[in-house]
Scaffold this motif. Structure first.
Motif, PDB file in Angstrom:
ATOM      1  N   PRO A  95      -1.573   4.484 -10.110  1.00  0.00           N
ATOM      2  CA  PRO A  95      -2.779   4.240  -9.501  1.00  0.00           C
ATOM      3  C   PRO A  95      -3.337   5.303  -8.467  1.00  0.00           C
ATOM      4  O   PRO A  95      -2.634   6.411  -8.598  1.00  0.00           O
ATOM      5  CB  PRO A  95      -2.199   3.350  -8.115  1.00  0.00           C
ATOM      6  N   SER A 103       2.222   1.881  -3.439  1.00  0.00           N
ATOM      7  CA  SER A 103       1.201   2.213  -4.541  1.00  0.00           C
ATOM      8  C   SER A 103       0.792   3.599  -4.301  1.00  0.00           C
ATOM      9  O   SER A 103       0.674   4.490  -5.230  1.00  0.00           O
ATOM     10  CB  SER A 103      -0.043   1.269  -4.387  1.00  0.00           C
ATOM     11  N   TYR A 129       0.727  -1.131   0.065  1.00  0.00           N
ATOM     12  CA  TYR A 129      -0.062   0.037  -0.002  1.00  0.00           C
ATOM     13  C   TYR A 129       0.872   1.167   0.093  1.00  0.00           C
ATOM     14  O   TYR A 129       0.609   2.419  -0.638  1.00  0.00           O
ATOM     15  CB  TYR A 129      -1.098  -0.143   1.179  1.00  0.00           C
ATOM     16  N   CYS A 145      -5.754   6.395  -4.713  1.00  0.00           N
ATOM     17  CA  CYS A 145      -6.456   5.916  -3.605  1.00  0.00           C
ATOM     18  C   CYS A 145      -7.203   7.049  -2.851  1.00  0.00           C
ATOM     19  O   CYS A 145      -6.881   8.368  -2.810  1.00  0.00           O
ATOM     20  CB  CYS A 145      -5.117   5.656  -2.493  1.00  0.00           C
ATOM     21  N   ILE A 161      -6.348   0.744  -9.455  1.00  0.00           N
ATOM     22  CA  ILE A 161      -5.255  -0.037 -10.002  1.00  0.00           C
ATOM     23  C   ILE A 161      -5.226  -0.320 -11.330  1.00  0.00           C
ATOM     24  O   ILE A 161      -6.520  -0.555 -11.922  1.00  0.00           O
ATOM     25  CB  ILE A 161      -4.670  -1.166  -9.192  1.00  0.00           C
ATOM     26  N   GLU A 165       3.392   5.925  -5.533  1.00  0.00           N
ATOM     27  CA  GLU A 165       3.353   6.206  -6.818  1.00  0.00           C
ATOM     28  C   GLU A 165       2.286   6.995  -7.418  1.00  0.00           C
ATOM     29  O   GLU A 165       2.367   7.890  -7.940  1.00  0.00           O
ATOM     30  CB  GLU A 165       3.122   4.737  -7.572  1.00  0.00           C
ATOM     31  N   CYS A 166       1.191   6.875  -6.593  1.00  0.00           N
ATOM     32  CA  CYS A 166       0.057   7.728  -6.776  1.00  0.00           C
ATOM     33  C   CYS A 166       0.341   9.109  -6.469  1.00  0.00           C
ATOM     34  O   CYS A 166      -0.093  10.281  -7.375  1.00  0.00           O
ATOM     35  CB  CYS A 166      -1.198   7.371  -5.743  1.00  0.00           C
TER      36      CYS A 166
END
Length: 152
Positions: free
Chosen positions: A49, A37, A34, A51, A67, A40-41
């Protein structure tokens, strides 16, 4: 119904660790996945991705992600809604529907035509204009699961 605010982690990186821990507790996927990710977001200009969390005061009560592929064999059906979760005591208040619509609107604004999701639910997503399109094989799963699509 109480008004809840949906928060984009991309716009609130200070919530990354709290959100990663919350999703980890709900889905039992390693917290490092998590964190990676969400980093990266935050650091990417790509639409995936993403979130999102919902907070009641300072407590996370719901969350949702997007994703490329939610661990299934239809790599062409992308991007995928994932990790949809609403805390038990906050269910039946419209949070899931509001999160789904928020993400759909966000991805429409990013230029996407469709979003996809996999689920074991057989009627829930139809209430929110999702269309069942096929069964897909989940990575490492013995049985197939339902794939839905939403035109944006």
């Amino acid at each position: 119904m109480k008004d809840f605010t949906i928060v984009k982690i991309k716009e609130h990186p200070e919530l990354l660790l709290e959100a990663a821990e919350w999703f980890h507790q709900k889905w039992k996927i390693p917290i490092e996945a998590y964190i990676q990710s969400m980093e990266e977001c935050i650091n990417s200009t790509a639409s995936v991705p993403q979130c999102y969390i919902v907070r009641d005061d300072k407590k996370i009560v719901a969350g949702i992600g997007v994703i490329e592929n939610d661990f299934h064999d239809r790599k062409d059906l992308t991007p995928n809604i994932c990790a949809v979760y609403v805390e038990d005591s906050y269910r039946n208040q419209g949070l899931a529907g509001n999160m789904l619509q928020f993400v759909c609107d966000d991805f429409k604004n990013k230029g996407n035509d469709y979003l996809y999701l996999i689920t074991d639910h057989s009627t829930f997503y139809e209430r929110y204009d999702w269309e069942f399109i096929c069964m897909v094989q989940g990575d490492g799963e013995l049985t197939k699961t339902r794939m839905y699509r939403r035109e944006l």
